[in-house]
Design a protein around this motif. Sequence first.
Motif, PDB file in Angstrom:
ATOM      1  N   LEU A 166      -2.520   8.808   3.525  1.00 37.35           N
ATOM      2  CA  LEU A 166      -3.049   7.577   2.942  1.00 37.35           C
ATOM      3  C   LEU A 166      -2.278   6.361   3.440  1.00 37.35           C
ATOM      4  O   LEU A 166      -2.869   5.325   3.776  1.00 37.35           O
ATOM      5  CB  LEU A 166      -2.974   7.657   1.414  1.00 37.35           C
ATOM      6  N   VAL A 167      -0.948   6.471   3.526  1.00 34.10           N
ATOM      7  CA  VAL A 167      -0.139   5.356   4.019  1.00 34.10           C
ATOM      8  C   VAL A 167      -0.481   5.042   5.480  1.00 34.10           C
ATOM      9  O   VAL A 167      -0.617   3.870   5.860  1.00 34.10           O
ATOM     10  CB  VAL A 167       1.358   5.677   3.868  1.00 34.10           C
ATOM     11  N   ARG A 184      -3.274   5.517   6.939  1.00 36.80           N
ATOM     12  CA  ARG A 184      -4.590   4.869   6.938  1.00 36.80           C
ATOM     13  C   ARG A 184      -4.477   3.404   6.544  1.00 36.80           C
ATOM     14  O   ARG A 184      -5.102   2.525   7.135  1.00 36.80           O
ATOM     15  CB  ARG A 184      -5.505   5.614   5.969  1.00 36.80           C
ATOM     16  N   GLN A 185      -3.654   3.125   5.510  1.00 33.00           N
ATOM     17  CA  GLN A 185      -3.512   1.746   5.038  1.00 33.00           C
ATOM     18  C   GLN A 185      -2.801   0.876   6.066  1.00 33.00           C
ATOM     19  O   GLN A 185      -3.155  -0.290   6.233  1.00 33.00           O
ATOM     20  CB  GLN A 185      -2.733   1.732   3.719  1.00 33.00           C
ATOM     21  N   VAL A 186      -1.805   1.424   6.753  1.00 37.29           N
ATOM     22  CA  VAL A 186      -1.107   0.653   7.788  1.00 37.29           C
ATOM     23  C   VAL A 186      -2.077   0.293   8.909  1.00 37.29           C
ATOM     24  O   VAL A 186      -2.102  -0.846   9.402  1.00 37.29           O
ATOM     25  CB  VAL A 186       0.096   1.445   8.330  1.00 37.29           C
ATOM     26  N   THR A 187      -2.895   1.249   9.299  1.00 34.72           N
ATOM     27  CA  THR A 187      -3.879   0.978  10.350  1.00 34.72           C
ATOM     28  C   THR A 187      -4.873  -0.081   9.908  1.00 34.72           C
ATOM     29  O   THR A 187      -5.224  -0.997  10.669  1.00 34.72           O
ATOM     30  CB  THR A 187      -4.622   2.272  10.728  1.00 34.72           C
ATOM     31  N   GLY A 193       0.821  -1.209   0.000  1.00 38.83           N
ATOM     32  CA  GLY A 193       0.000   0.000   0.000  1.00 38.83           C
ATOM     33  C   GLY A 193       0.852   1.255   0.000  1.00 38.83           C
ATOM     34  O   GLY A 193       0.580   2.218  -0.724  1.00 38.83           O
ATOM     35  N   GLY A 194       1.927   1.231   0.802  1.00 39.16           N
ATOM     36  CA  GLY A 194       2.839   2.367   0.806  1.00 39.16           C
ATOM     37  C   GLY A 194       3.567   2.540  -0.510  1.00 39.16           C
ATOM     38  O   GLY A 194       3.769   3.669  -0.968  1.00 39.16           O
ATOM     39  N   LEU A 195       3.936   1.431  -1.166  1.00 40.06           N
ATOM     40  CA  LEU A 195       4.616   1.519  -2.454  1.00 40.06           C
ATOM     41  C   LEU A 195       3.708   2.140  -3.512  1.00 40.06           C
ATOM     42  O   LEU A 195       4.165   2.932  -4.339  1.00 40.06           O
ATOM     43  CB  LEU A 195       5.068   0.129  -2.911  1.00 40.06           C
ATOM     44  N   HIS A 196       2.432   1.784  -3.500  1.00 41.07           N
ATOM     45  CA  HIS A 196       1.497   2.412  -4.443  1.00 41.07           C
ATOM     46  C   HIS A 196       1.494   3.932  -4.257  1.00 41.07           C
ATOM     47  O   HIS A 196       1.545   4.683  -5.234  1.00 41.07           O
ATOM     48  CB  HIS A 196       0.078   1.866  -4.237  1.00 41.07           C
TER      49      HIS A 196
END
Length: 469
Positions: free
Chosen positions: A288-289, A291-294, A59-62
């Motif tokens: 966004l990152v 949020r995705q990590v959570t 998700g972070g790479l995106h």
Amino acid sequence: MTASNRTLLSWMVREEWRLHSELFGGRRFAGFPLAIGALTALGTALLAATGTGPAAVLGGLHALVALFGLQVGTIGLVGRDALRDVLGDVTLLLFSARTLPLSTKRLLGLFLVKEVLYYSGLFVTPVLAGFGVVAVGRGMAPAAVALAWLTVTLAFALGATASLALAALAARNALAVGVALAAGVVAVVATGTDPVALTPYRLFTDPSVAALVAAVVPSIALGGLGIALFEPTEDDGTDGRHRRLDRLLVAVAPDGLTRRPLLAVARSAGSVWKVLFSMGVLFGVTALVLRQVTAATGIEPGVGIAFGTLLGLGGFTTYSWVTQFGDPREYLRYPVSYDAVFRGALRAYLLLSVGASLLYLAVALLWYPLAEIALGAVVQPLVALYVFGVTAAVSGLSPNELLFDTPRFALFGAALATLATPLVVAALAVRVDPLLVRAVAVAIALVGAVAGLVLTRRAGPRWTSVFRE
């Protein structure tokens, strides 16, 4: 695609490769993808050691690759003035419509296709290869890694086309673009729309025809909008807006060596707005990152540490803009030392990068607690100082040229990772002992700032010696 378009596209790809290989050395530049892959694999492995799974890393790479696409697509903001300062008196195929019987819109369309093809090979593929080596070892299916390559490439295309569209709109009415972006953010928050559903990452998490359409159509629409509205300009910096901005910068800058880079950025295409734009994009990507990590791990990262670290690392783009307008050797003709030149560049850099970051951190108060944002406001300038010192030591006053040199890039990436990795780990581990972890994060950032100042002091004598030789 017609035969003539295929021919022109192949020329553009060759032009890009020859340009890079001439600037950075053929064999040394050819190793650049290997360095990218190795750094990505190392970062993925380190994050895995903290309990961050491949899905969260992906998700972070995106988000990060979309940010890179935004930076690549800022040809409309960077403009021909920056290209002239970096490359000399050259004419790229993209800007040849005035001298060749070619349409500007046709050239822009092929330029976007070329960017996606070229950077998917140079950048996206090595990133996914490095990620895949670690992810497959931790149980991710090779087919999932292949799908990730497709969605990350689409994320790059989305960033590049969005940047061109925003540049084209801003050239016509910058205020309208700001209002439209603010209205869009408010609409997403008010309606509870999941922003991820509007990105190519959705195609990875939920492969379907609808997700494929949502991943492809926005890039096509934004690319078409940018091509239709983009108008190349030659801005000489003499209009009333630039004169008012000049007076403001002269008032806040304490000396000529600080005013010079500030005025150069202000008078370039995009002016200081491109600093706000790039920091705003990084701010959105960071949110966004987080949020995705959570969502992926159930862990709530330390917001202040994360924002401070990533906005501080984003200062490299500002460093490039502050130092790109001029030949570093020209200072040898003036009665000034390189120590003074770097000090002036540092002041200009801090005014722009820290000022823009604090503005977005103030906006973040709408969603995050004051204590977290205050922590981010402490960490960001410290990390920014470290970034300046490392970049000055490794690349001097020519970061755009020297950081694509593979050995220098590897050294630069390792130096940034030395500070960024413990801070990212601290952000992920903040729930273990919030007070202690936050104190340790500030201490790490402070050590980085001291190291940055030391490197900045040493950069002057080092580059004086290099240029005199």
